[in-house]
Design a protein around this motif. Structure first.
Motif, PDB file in Angstrom:
ATOM      1  N   GLY A  41       8.119  14.300  -2.474  1.00 28.88           N
ATOM      2  CA  GLY A  41       8.227  14.736  -3.858  1.00 28.88           C
ATOM      3  C   GLY A  41       8.001  13.637  -4.874  1.00 28.88           C
ATOM      4  N   ASP A  42       7.754  12.423  -4.399  1.00 27.68           N
ATOM      5  CA  ASP A  42       7.466  11.308  -5.307  1.00 27.68           C
ATOM      6  C   ASP A  42       6.140  11.582  -6.012  1.00 27.68           C
ATOM      7  OD1 ASP A  42       6.754   8.866  -6.502  1.00 27.68           O
ATOM      8  OD2 ASP A  42       7.840   7.721  -4.984  1.00 27.68           O
ATOM      9  N   GLY A  43       6.154  11.459  -7.322  1.00 22.90           N
ATOM     10  CA  GLY A  43       4.936  11.754  -8.076  1.00 22.90           C
ATOM     11  C   GLY A  43       3.910  10.629  -8.044  1.00 22.90           C
ATOM     12  N   SER A  44       4.283   9.497  -7.438  1.00 21.36           N
ATOM     13  CA  SER A  44       3.354   8.362  -7.394  1.00 21.36           C
ATOM     14  C   SER A  44       2.162   8.691  -6.496  1.00 21.36           C
ATOM     15  CB  SER A  44       4.063   7.124  -6.856  1.00 21.36           C
ATOM     16  OG  SER A  44       5.210   6.816  -7.630  1.00 21.36           O
ATOM     17  N   PRO A  45       0.967   8.251  -6.894  1.00 23.45           N
ATOM     18  CA  PRO A  45      -0.213   8.542  -6.072  1.00 23.45           C
ATOM     19  C   PRO A  45      -0.224   7.698  -4.804  1.00 23.45           C
ATOM     20  CG  PRO A  45      -0.806   7.151  -7.926  1.00 23.45           C
ATOM     21  CD  PRO A  45       0.634   7.520  -8.129  1.00 23.45           C
ATOM     22  N   ALA A  46      -0.500   8.334  -3.681  1.00 17.77           N
ATOM     23  CA  ALA A  46      -0.600   7.614  -2.413  1.00 17.77           C
ATOM     24  C   ALA A  46      -2.046   7.174  -2.207  1.00 17.77           C
ATOM     25  CB  ALA A  46      -0.155   8.505  -1.264  1.00 17.77           C
ATOM     26  N   LEU A  47      -2.222   5.937  -1.803  1.00 15.72           N
ATOM     27  CA  LEU A  47      -3.562   5.469  -1.470  1.00 15.72           C
ATOM     28  C   LEU A  47      -3.949   5.955  -0.082  1.00 15.72           C
ATOM     29  CD1 LEU A  47      -6.030   3.747  -2.205  1.00 15.72           C
ATOM     30  CD2 LEU A  47      -4.840   1.768  -1.226  1.00 15.72           C
ATOM     31  N   VAL A  48      -2.946   6.056   0.795  1.00 12.14           N
ATOM     32  CA  VAL A  48      -3.167   6.485   2.176  1.00 12.14           C
ATOM     33  C   VAL A  48      -2.203   7.623   2.507  1.00 12.14           C
ATOM     34  CG1 VAL A  48      -2.969   5.820   4.618  1.00 12.14           C
ATOM     35  CG2 VAL A  48      -4.003   4.247   2.957  1.00 12.14           C
ATOM     36  N   ALA A  49      -2.724   8.632   3.203  1.00 14.65           N
ATOM     37  CA  ALA A  49      -1.884   9.723   3.703  1.00 14.65           C
ATOM     38  C   ALA A  49      -1.983   9.749   5.221  1.00 14.65           C
ATOM     39  CB  ALA A  49      -2.341  11.063   3.124  1.00 14.65           C
ATOM     40  N   LEU A  50      -0.834   9.834   5.877  1.00 15.48           N
ATOM     41  CA  LEU A  50      -0.795   9.998   7.330  1.00 15.48           C
ATOM     42  C   LEU A  50      -0.231  11.378   7.642  1.00 15.48           C
ATOM     43  CD1 LEU A  50       0.554   6.557   8.646  1.00 15.48           C
ATOM     44  CD2 LEU A  50      -1.816   7.374   8.590  1.00 15.48           C
ATOM     45  N   VAL A  51      -1.026  12.172   8.352  1.00 12.92           N
ATOM     46  CA  VAL A  51      -0.622  13.520   8.739  1.00 12.92           C
ATOM     47  C   VAL A  51      -0.253  13.477  10.218  1.00 12.92           C
ATOM     48  CG1 VAL A  51      -1.350  15.922   8.977  1.00 12.92           C
ATOM     49  CG2 VAL A  51      -2.105  14.562   7.001  1.00 12.92           C
ATOM     50  N   VAL A  52       1.012  13.789  10.519  1.00  5.67           N
ATOM     51  CA  VAL A  52       1.527  13.681  11.889  1.00  5.67           C
ATOM     52  C   VAL A  52       1.707  15.086  12.462  1.00  5.67           C
ATOM     53  CG1 VAL A  52       3.258  12.586  13.338  1.00  5.67           C
ATOM     54  CG2 VAL A  52       2.784  11.653  11.069  1.00  5.67           C
ATOM     55  N   VAL A  53       0.951  15.394  13.523  1.00  8.83           N
ATOM     56  CA  VAL A  53       0.960  16.744  14.085  1.00  8.83           C
ATOM     57  C   VAL A  53       0.851  16.679  15.609  1.00  8.83           C
ATOM     58  CG1 VAL A  53      -0.025  17.898  12.071  1.00  8.83           C
ATOM     59  CG2 VAL A  53      -1.549  16.878  13.771  1.00  8.83           C
ATOM     60  N   ASP A  54       1.212  17.802  16.247  1.00 10.09           N
ATOM     61  CA  ASP A  54       0.981  17.923  17.688  1.00 10.09           C
ATOM     62  C   ASP A  54      -0.495  18.160  17.960  1.00 10.09           C
ATOM     63  OD1 ASP A  54       3.580  17.566  18.708  1.00 10.09           O
ATOM     64  OD2 ASP A  54       4.131  19.597  18.116  1.00 10.09           O
ATOM     65  N   GLU A  55      -1.109  19.013  17.126  1.00  4.53           N
ATOM     66  CA  GLU A  55      -2.524  19.327  17.260  1.00  4.53           C
ATOM     67  C   GLU A  55      -3.073  19.709  15.896  1.00  4.53           C
ATOM     68  OE1 GLU A  55      -3.053  22.672  19.797  1.00  4.53           O
ATOM     69  OE2 GLU A  55      -1.463  23.844  18.848  1.00  4.53           O
ATOM     70  N   VAL A  56      -4.391  19.680  15.776  1.00  5.92           N
ATOM     71  CA  VAL A  56      -5.020  20.040  14.500  1.00  5.92           C
ATOM     72  C   VAL A  56      -5.231  21.551  14.495  1.00  5.92           C
ATOM     73  CG1 VAL A  56      -6.952  19.632  12.949  1.00  5.92           C
ATOM     74  CG2 VAL A  56      -6.145  17.794  14.421  1.00  5.92           C
ATOM     75  N   ASP A  57      -4.165  22.281  14.144  1.00  3.23           N
ATOM     76  CA  ASP A  57      -4.229  23.741  14.102  1.00  3.23           C
ATOM     77  C   ASP A  57      -4.564  24.200  12.684  1.00  3.23           C
ATOM     78  OD1 ASP A  57      -1.903  23.204  12.739  1.00  3.23           O
ATOM     79  OD2 ASP A  57      -0.562  24.040  14.260  1.00  3.23           O
ATOM     80  N   ILE A 105       0.850  -1.196   0.000  1.00  2.00           N
ATOM     81  CA  ILE A 105       0.000   0.000   0.000  1.00  2.00           C
ATOM     82  C   ILE A 105       0.884   1.243   0.000  1.00  2.00           C
ATOM     83  CG2 ILE A 105      -1.731   1.306   1.291  1.00  2.00           C
ATOM     84  CD1 ILE A 105      -2.571  -1.419   2.531  1.00  2.00           C
ATOM     85  N   PRO A 106       0.758   2.095  -1.019  1.00  2.00           N
ATOM     86  CA  PRO A 106       1.567   3.315  -1.049  1.00  2.00           C
ATOM     87  C   PRO A 106       1.061   4.342  -0.030  1.00  2.00           C
ATOM     88  CG  PRO A 106       0.101   3.229  -2.948  1.00  2.00           C
ATOM     89  CD  PRO A 106      -0.076   1.942  -2.228  1.00  2.00           C
ATOM     90  N   VAL A 107       1.977   4.794   0.824  1.00  2.00           N
ATOM     91  CA  VAL A 107       1.639   5.708   1.916  1.00  2.00           C
ATOM     92  C   VAL A 107       2.502   6.957   1.836  1.00  2.00           C
ATOM     93  CG1 VAL A 107       1.514   6.006   4.414  1.00  2.00           C
ATOM     94  CG2 VAL A 107       1.041   3.763   3.411  1.00  2.00           C
ATOM     95  N   ALA A 108       1.864   8.107   1.973  1.00  2.00           N
ATOM     96  CA  ALA A 108       2.592   9.369   2.073  1.00  2.00           C
ATOM     97  C   ALA A 108       2.499   9.857   3.514  1.00  2.00           C
ATOM     98  CB  ALA A 108       2.002  10.408   1.119  1.00  2.00           C
ATOM     99  N   VAL A 109       3.622  10.256   4.079  1.00  2.00           N
ATOM    100  CA  VAL A 109       3.669  10.766   5.451  1.00  2.00           C
ATOM    101  C   VAL A 109       3.928  12.264   5.404  1.00  2.00           C
ATOM    102  CG1 VAL A 109       4.806  10.621   7.692  1.00  2.00           C
ATOM    103  CG2 VAL A 109       4.532   8.552   6.294  1.00  2.00           C
TER     104      VAL A 109
END
Length: 208
Positions: free
Chosen positions: A36-52, A5-9
Motif C-alpha cells: 500500500g506504499d504509494g512510493s514508486p517501485a523501480l523493481v517488482a518481484l512477483v512470487v508464485v508457484d506457477e504463472v497461472d 533500490i525500491p522494491v515491491a514484492v
C-alpha cells in the motif's frame, strides 16, 4: 551513499511474500516497500508457484507501469509460462529453489540496471521463442503451433521417432484407420506429399 533500490514484492500467499521480504529487508542495496506504499517501485518481484491466470493478470498490470521492471520468482515454469512472461515484459525469472538472499539481491540489481536474468536452461527456449516471433513477422503466413491439433502433433512426433501406423495406433489407443485418416488430413491441409515430408515440414517450422 548509494541510493537503495525500491522494491515491491507481490504474492497472493502471505507466507511467500513474507519469506522474500524477510530475505531482502536486511540488505543495504534494497528498500522493500510496504504493502500500500504509494512510493514508486523501480523493481517488482512477483512470487508464485506457477504463472497461472491470476499471475498473468498481475504481470500485465505491472507492464503498464513504465517505471517498474518486473522479475518472477517461481516454482514451476514451462513453455507456456515463458510465452506469458515474454508477452508481459518480464525481465527476470528465478526459480524459488535457487532464490536465496544473494540471488534475489543480484536479480534486483540487474533489473535496476536494465539487464535480464534467466536460468541457463531457459536461455535456449527464449532464443527459440524469439526466432519464431521473428519468422512470424517476416512471414505472417508461416505455420504456427495452432497449425496442428495436439493429436496431430503427437502422431507426427511418433512418426519422427520411427513408429509405424500399427505402433502409433497401439500407443495412442486409436484404430489404424483413425491414424491414417488423421495423417491424411494433415498432408492434405498443408499440401504435403507423404509422411516424411510432413515430419520434415513440422520440424523445420518448430511445430514438434
Amino acid at each position: 551513499m548509494t541510493t537503495r533500490i525500491p522494491v515491491a514484492v507481490y504474492a497472493e500467499d502471505p507466507v511467500l511474500r513474507t519469506g522474500v521480504t524477510h530475505q531482502l529487508r536486511p540488505r543495504p542495496e534494497v528498500e522493500v516497500l510496504a504493502a500500500g506504499d504509494g512510493s514508486p517501485a523501480l523493481v517488482a518481484l512477483v512470487v508464485v508457484d506457477e504463472v497461472d491466470d491470476s499471475a498473468a493478470r498481475l504481470l500485465r498490470s505491472l507492464k503498464r507501469s513504465s517505471t517498474t521492471r518486473t522479475g518472477v520468482v517461481v516454482s514451476r515454469f514451462d513453455h507456456d509460462s515463458l510465452q506469458v512472461t515474454v508477452d508481459c515484459g518480464v525481465s527476470a525469472v528465478v526459480r524459488r529453489a535457487e532464490a536465496d538472499q544473494d540471488r534475489l539481491v543480484a536479480t534486483v540489481l540487474a533489473l535496476a540496471k536494465g539487464e535480464a536474468v534467466l536460468p541457463g536452461d531457459l536461455v535456449g527456449r527464449l532464443l527459440d521463442h524469439v526466432g519464431r516471433l521473428q519468422r512470424s513477422v517476416l512471414d505472417p503466413n508461416a505455420p504456427t503451433l495452432s497449425t496442428l491439433t495436439p493429436r496431430e502433433a503427437d502422431m507426427l512426433r511418433l512418426i519422427a521417432e520411427g513408429l509405424d501406423t500399427a505402433e502409433i495406433a497401439t500407443k495412442m489407443s486409436f484404430s489404424e484407420r483413425t491414424v491414417k485418416n488423421v495423417l491424411h488430413e494433415v498432408n492434405t491441409r498443408l499440401n504435403l506429399r507423404n509422411r516424411a515430408h510432413a515430419v520434415g515440414y513440422v520440424m523445420r517450422h518448430g511445430l514438434i
